[in-house]
Motif scaffolding. Sequence first.
Motif, PDB file in Angstrom:
ATOM      1  N   SER A 101      41.782  36.901  43.412  1.00 35.28           N
ATOM      2  CA  SER A 101      40.469  37.490  43.105  1.00 35.28           C
ATOM      3  C   SER A 101      39.473  37.127  44.201  1.00 35.28           C
ATOM      4  O   SER A 101      38.700  37.981  44.647  1.00 35.28           O
ATOM      5  N   ASP A 208      47.403  44.256  47.995  1.00 31.09           N
ATOM      6  CA  ASP A 208      47.231  43.193  47.002  1.00 31.09           C
ATOM      7  C   ASP A 208      48.626  42.853  46.491  1.00 31.09           C
ATOM      8  O   ASP A 208      49.275  43.679  45.850  1.00 31.09           O
ATOM      9  N   TYR A 211      52.279  39.416  42.649  1.00 32.89           N
ATOM     10  CA  TYR A 211      53.471  39.120  41.832  1.00 32.89           C
ATOM     11  C   TYR A 211      54.734  38.986  42.683  1.00 32.89           C
ATOM     12  O   TYR A 211      55.829  39.333  42.235  1.00 32.89           O
ATOM     13  N   SER A 240      48.440  35.794  45.868  1.00 29.43           N
ATOM     14  CA  SER A 240      48.120  34.895  44.754  1.00 29.43           C
ATOM     15  C   SER A 240      49.252  33.912  44.477  1.00 29.43           C
ATOM     16  O   SER A 240      50.424  34.265  44.583  1.00 29.43           O
ATOM     17  N   ARG A 251      43.332  28.378  40.557  1.00 29.39           N
ATOM     18  CA  ARG A 251      42.663  29.343  41.435  1.00 29.39           C
ATOM     19  C   ARG A 251      43.145  29.201  42.873  1.00 29.39           C
ATOM     20  O   ARG A 251      42.425  28.701  43.742  1.00 29.39           O
TER      21      ARG A 251
HETATM   22  C1  LIG Z   1      47.105  43.107  40.941  1.00 30.92           C
HETATM   23  C2  LIG Z   1      46.354  41.832  40.773  1.00 30.92           C
HETATM   24  N1  LIG Z   1      45.602  41.372  41.776  1.00 30.92           N
HETATM   25  C3  LIG Z   1      44.914  40.227  41.680  1.00 30.92           C
HETATM   26  C4  LIG Z   1      44.940  39.480  40.530  1.00 30.92           C
HETATM   27  C5  LIG Z   1      44.118  38.216  40.453  1.00 30.92           C
HETATM   28  O1  LIG Z   1      44.914  37.103  40.593  1.00 30.92           O
HETATM   29  P1  LIG Z   1      44.341  35.623  40.684  1.00 30.92           P
HETATM   30  O2  LIG Z   1      44.592  34.973  39.371  1.00 30.92           O
HETATM   31  O3  LIG Z   1      45.138  34.987  41.773  1.00 30.92           O
HETATM   32  O4  LIG Z   1      42.901  35.693  41.016  1.00 30.92           O
HETATM   33  C6  LIG Z   1      45.701  39.900  39.448  1.00 30.92           C
HETATM   34  C7  LIG Z   1      45.725  39.137  38.207  1.00 30.92           C
HETATM   35  O5  LIG Z   1      46.089  39.560  37.157  1.00 30.92           O
HETATM   36  C8  LIG Z   1      46.432  41.115  39.570  1.00 30.92           C
HETATM   37  O6  LIG Z   1      47.176  41.585  38.566  1.00 30.92           O
END
Ligand SMILES: Cc1ncc(COP(=O)(O)O)c(C=O)c1O
Length: 395
Positions: A101, A208, A211, A240, A251
Motif C-alpha cells: 500500500s 502490483d 501474492y 508486498s 507493514r
Molecule cells: C493487489 C493488492 N495490492 C496491494 C495490497 C496491499 O498489500 P499490503 O498489505 O502489503 O499493503 C493488497 C492487499 O490486499 C492487494 O490485494
Amino acid sequence: MLSTLTPAPLDPILSLTVAFREDQRANKMDLGIGVYKDEHGATPVMAAVKASQEQVFATQETKAYVGLVGREGFNRFMIDLVLGDSAAKERAVGLQTPGASGALRMLADLIRRATPSAKVWISNPSYVNHQPVMESAGLVVEKYDYFDPETKQVNEAAMLASLEHASAGDVVLLHGCCHNPTGADISFDAWQQLTEMALQRGFVPFVDIAYQGFGDGLEQDAAGLRYMAERVPEMLIATSCSKNFGLYRERTGAAIIVGKTLDNARLGLGRLLQLARSTYTMPPDHGAAIVETILADDQLKAQWLSELNVMQQRLRSLREGLVNAFHARDCFDFDFIAQHKGMFSHTGLTVEQIDALRDEHGIYMVGDGRINIAGLQEERLAELVDAILQVIQKA
Ligand SMILES: Cc1ncc(COP(=O)(O)O)c(C=O)c1O
C-alpha cells in the motif's frame, strides 16, 4: 472543525469482518477478508518468521532510525525476488515501504510529480484500493476491460483493445499474478503483447505483485513481469511481504523502479525519498529485518519456501476440492474456480444470492461476489456447495 465533516462511508470489506465477528451462529463461514488461513481457520506466524524474529531479537543492537530508503539489504532481496535473473535488475532500485500500500502511494505520488497529466489505467474490476490511492495522489483513473462475466476469465482481446486508448506517458497498472478480486490472470502471451504495446504506445507499466508464490510458484508468478521488465525502458513495481511472508501487520513491502539506465532509476529514487520524507519519513523496520534475515540464510530461506509451498498447494487443492464438490451435485458451472490463481475467485453470484448466503447460511463473502479460497475448509466444501445451489435455485 470536525463538525464540518460528514461521516466517512463504511469500508465494505472491513465492515463485513465486524458483521462476521458479531454473528453468533456456530456454523458461520468467513470467505471475506483477504488473509491466508490454514486448515484450522487460523493465520499463524510462519515458522521461518518465528525463527528469524528470534535472531533479530537476539542480535539487534539499536532501534535508531533505519534511514529514508529503509534496509538496503532488504531492498536488494526484494529486487531479486521479483526480478529473478532478469537483466532489468541491473537498472532497478528499491525503496522499503509500509506494505505494498505504501509502495502504491509513493509510486502514485512519483507519477503525479513526473507526469501530472498522466492517466492511470486500472483493470475493471481491480483491487479495491487501487482507484482511491491513485486518486488521492491527484491522478485521473481510467478503466480497461478485463474480466469476462460469461467465461469468468480475462477477455484479453478486449483488454488490449481498451489499452489502445492509452497515450504516451500514461501508466497501466497490472496485477503481477493472482488478480484481486477475480483470480483470473492474463496469459504469458498477453504479457508479451502488452510489452509490445507499451513499447509502441509509450505507456509505462506499473505492476502490483502482492501474492508472489500463491499462484503457480515464486518464479512462475513473476514470469510475465520479468519478460516485460527486460524489454520496456521504464517500469514501476509495488511488492508486498504481507501474504507470502504472512507479515500483514508488520507493514512490509517495497517500491521498485526499473529505469532506462541505473542513473535514470536513481533519479526516480531520489524523488521517492523526498516523497517518503514528507509522508511517513522512515519505514517500519521489524518486518523488513525479519525478511532480510530469512533471505540471507540458506536454511531459513529453504524453510520459508517450503511453508510458502504448503500455502500454495492448499489453495490449489481447495480450488479442486470445491469444483469436485460441485460436480458431486451434478453442477459444472463453477469449473473456472480451478483455473483461477491465488487467494481469490470471482464467483459471479448476485448481490441477492450473496445476501441470502449470509442471512440464511452464515456464509460471508464480499458484495462483488469475491470469495477468499483460503477461508474454505476441506470438510465443509459440500456444505458450501449445497448453500450456493440452494440460493441459486431460489432466485
Ligand atoms: C493487489 C493488492 N495490492 C496491494 C495490497 C496491499 O498489500 P499490503 O498489505 O502489503 O499493503 C493488497 C492487499 O490486499 C492487494 O490485494
